[in-house]
Scaffold this motif. Structure first.
Motif, PDB file in Angstrom:
ATOM      1  N   TYR A 153     -31.355 -13.717  -2.680  1.00  0.00           N
ATOM      2  CA  TYR A 153     -31.419 -12.990  -3.947  1.00  0.00           C
ATOM      3  C   TYR A 153     -30.014 -12.617  -4.434  1.00  0.00           C
ATOM      4  CZ  TYR A 153     -32.151  -9.099  -7.171  1.00  0.00           C
ATOM      5  OH  TYR A 153     -32.100  -8.248  -8.231  1.00  0.00           O
ATOM      6  N   ILE A 154     -29.203 -12.060  -3.534  1.00  0.00           N
ATOM      7  CA  ILE A 154     -27.841 -11.645  -3.899  1.00  0.00           C
ATOM      8  C   ILE A 154     -27.016 -12.870  -4.317  1.00  0.00           C
ATOM      9  CG2 ILE A 154     -25.686 -10.684  -2.969  1.00  0.00           C
ATOM     10  CD1 ILE A 154     -27.790  -8.584  -3.647  1.00  0.00           C
ATOM     11  N   THR A 155     -27.174 -13.968  -3.587  1.00  0.00           N
ATOM     12  CA  THR A 155     -26.430 -15.192  -3.918  1.00  0.00           C
ATOM     13  C   THR A 155     -26.815 -15.681  -5.319  1.00  0.00           C
ATOM     14  OG1 THR A 155     -26.319 -15.805  -1.595  1.00  0.00           O
ATOM     15  CG2 THR A 155     -25.946 -17.558  -3.190  1.00  0.00           C
ATOM     16  N   ASP A 156     -28.112 -15.657  -5.621  1.00  0.00           N
ATOM     17  CA  ASP A 156     -28.567 -16.075  -6.952  1.00  0.00           C
ATOM     18  C   ASP A 156     -27.999 -15.154  -8.040  1.00  0.00           C
ATOM     19  OD1 ASP A 156     -29.975 -18.124  -5.808  1.00  0.00           O
ATOM     20  OD2 ASP A 156     -31.934 -17.112  -5.938  1.00  0.00           O
ATOM     21  N   MET A 157     -28.001 -13.870  -7.760  1.00  0.00           N
ATOM     22  CA  MET A 157     -27.476 -12.908  -8.739  1.00  0.00           C
ATOM     23  C   MET A 157     -25.969 -13.150  -8.955  1.00  0.00           C
ATOM     24  SD  MET A 157     -30.024 -11.229  -9.818  1.00  0.00           S
ATOM     25  CE  MET A 157     -29.233  -9.946 -10.747  1.00  0.00           C
ATOM     26  N   TYR A 162     -21.530 -15.117 -12.285  1.00  0.00           N
ATOM     27  CA  TYR A 162     -20.414 -16.046 -12.423  1.00  0.00           C
ATOM     28  C   TYR A 162     -20.623 -16.964 -13.641  1.00  0.00           C
ATOM     29  CZ  TYR A 162     -17.100 -19.781 -11.443  1.00  0.00           C
ATOM     30  OH  TYR A 162     -16.115 -20.703 -11.553  1.00  0.00           O
ATOM     31  N   ASP A 163     -21.835 -17.504 -13.766  1.00  0.00           N
ATOM     32  CA  ASP A 163     -22.136 -18.387 -14.905  1.00  0.00           C
ATOM     33  C   ASP A 163     -21.990 -17.633 -16.226  1.00  0.00           C
ATOM     34  OD1 ASP A 163     -22.663 -20.397 -13.107  1.00  0.00           O
ATOM     35  OD2 ASP A 163     -24.857 -20.253 -13.271  1.00  0.00           O
ATOM     36  N   ASN A 164     -22.464 -16.389 -16.272  1.00  0.00           N
ATOM     37  CA  ASN A 164     -22.335 -15.578 -17.498  1.00  0.00           C
ATOM     38  C   ASN A 164     -20.860 -15.328 -17.829  1.00  0.00           C
ATOM     39  OD1 ASN A 164     -25.093 -15.430 -17.788  1.00  0.00           O
ATOM     40  ND2 ASN A 164     -25.282 -13.417 -16.847  1.00  0.00           N
ATOM     41  N   ARG A 165     -20.084 -15.046 -16.793  1.00  0.00           N
ATOM     42  CA  ARG A 165     -18.665 -14.804 -16.994  1.00  0.00           C
ATOM     43  C   ARG A 165     -17.976 -16.057 -17.532  1.00  0.00           C
ATOM     44  NH1 ARG A 165     -14.880 -13.123 -12.229  1.00  0.00           N
ATOM     45  NH2 ARG A 165     -14.780 -15.314 -12.393  1.00  0.00           N
ATOM     46  N   GLN A 166     -18.339 -17.218 -16.989  1.00  0.00           N
ATOM     47  CA  GLN A 166     -17.747 -18.478 -17.454  1.00  0.00           C
ATOM     48  C   GLN A 166     -18.131 -18.748 -18.913  1.00  0.00           C
ATOM     49  OE1 GLN A 166     -15.480 -20.287 -16.000  1.00  0.00           O
ATOM     50  NE2 GLN A 166     -15.512 -18.935 -14.227  1.00  0.00           N
ATOM     51  N   GLU A 167     -19.380 -18.450 -19.223  1.00  0.00           N
ATOM     52  CA  GLU A 167     -19.851 -18.653 -20.595  1.00  0.00           C
ATOM     53  C   GLU A 167     -19.096 -17.739 -21.557  1.00  0.00           C
ATOM     54  OE1 GLU A 167     -24.014 -18.001 -22.968  1.00  0.00           O
ATOM     55  OE2 GLU A 167     -24.145 -18.757 -20.902  1.00  0.00           O
ATOM     56  N   LEU A 168     -18.899 -16.483 -21.147  1.00  0.00           N
ATOM     57  CA  LEU A 168     -18.135 -15.549 -21.986  1.00  0.00           C
ATOM     58  C   LEU A 168     -16.683 -16.010 -22.138  1.00  0.00           C
ATOM     59  CD1 LEU A 168     -19.529 -12.150 -20.691  1.00  0.00           C
ATOM     60  CD2 LEU A 168     -19.877 -13.152 -22.965  1.00  0.00           C
ATOM     61  N   LYS A 169     -16.124 -16.519 -21.054  1.00  0.00           N
ATOM     62  CA  LYS A 169     -14.747 -17.009 -21.088  1.00  0.00           C
ATOM     63  C   LYS A 169     -14.627 -18.163 -22.083  1.00  0.00           C
ATOM     64  CE  LYS A 169     -11.205 -18.584 -17.875  1.00  0.00           C
ATOM     65  NZ  LYS A 169     -10.946 -18.907 -16.461  1.00  0.00           N
ATOM     66  N   GLU A 170     -15.609 -19.075 -22.032  1.00  0.00           N
ATOM     67  CA  GLU A 170     -15.589 -20.221 -22.956  1.00  0.00           C
ATOM     68  C   GLU A 170     -15.758 -19.750 -24.399  1.00  0.00           C
ATOM     69  OE1 GLU A 170     -18.549 -23.012 -21.634  1.00  0.00           O
ATOM     70  OE2 GLU A 170     -17.545 -23.289 -19.693  1.00  0.00           O
ATOM     71  N   MET A 171     -16.609 -18.711 -24.597  1.00  0.00           N
ATOM     72  CA  MET A 171     -16.789 -18.174 -25.946  1.00  0.00           C
ATOM     73  C   MET A 171     -15.475 -17.573 -26.455  1.00  0.00           C
ATOM     74  SD  MET A 171     -20.483 -16.370 -25.478  1.00  0.00           S
ATOM     75  CE  MET A 171     -21.156 -16.274 -27.109  1.00  0.00           C
TER      76      MET A 171
END
Length: 180
Positions: A153-157, A162-171
């Motif tokens: 669960y923690i790994t998935d979170m 991380y994916d959200n952060r990358q998406e924000l970085k790309e935005m």
């Protein structure tokens, strides 16, 4: 054999405590990924329940020893009585022989009864230890499964953050390019 099984149970409890102490930590928060207090409390509860089974085994062995002792005393008393009667009736050889045979028969019966009680107490103690061992193994497996589920669960979170952060970085990069 009984002591070895009880020793194994104690070893399993020690291993369970080691598992808690050596729990994997999350690299973000540094906290252990299991509820340490709950796990230690579980170990304490198991330890509190364990002496009841072991005490019952000890009680059975003590009772067996008492019964054996009483049977030996009774057999000794019977043999002594038979000797006294034989002395009183020494001139009657048939009665003396009968008394000896009867005393021997009673002693053999008492010994056989004591052996059966001894076997029964050992079997009960073994069954009790085997049941406790299985219960502890099942508990350990359940704890292990819960720890694995929590880690997953923690790994998935973490992956999602991380994916959200990358998406924000790309935005942010996209906004910078549009602003130029």
């Amino acid at each position: 054999m009984e002591n070895a099984r009880c020793g194994e149970i104690a070893l399993l409890l020690d291993q369970l405590e080691d598992l808690i102490d050596e729990g994997k930590t999350s690299f973000l928060s540094g906290k252990i990924s299991i509820d340490k207090d709950a796990m230690i409390e579980l170990v304490r509860e198991i330890r509190l329940k364990l002496p009841t089974e072991v005490q019952q085994s000890v009680w059975i062995v003590e009772e067996r020893n008492k019964i054996l002792s009483e049977a030996q005393k009774e057999a000794h008393l019977i043999v002594e009585e038979a000797r006294e009667q034989a002395q009183a009736m020494i001139e009657r050889n048939e009665i003396t022989q009968f008394a000896r045979e009867r005393a021997t028969s009673i002693v053999e019966t008492a010994k056989e009864d004591a052996k059966q009680i001894h076997r029964g107490s050992i079997e009960y103690a073994q069954d009790t230890c085997r049941d406790m061992e299985q219960h502890l193994k099942n508990t350990l497996e359940a704890v292990h499964d819960e720890v694995q589920n929590f880690e997953s669960y923690i790994t998935d979170m973490l992956r999602q953050v991380y994916d959200n952060r990358q998406e924000l970085k790309e935005m942010g990069i996209q906004l910078d390019k549009e602003a130029e």
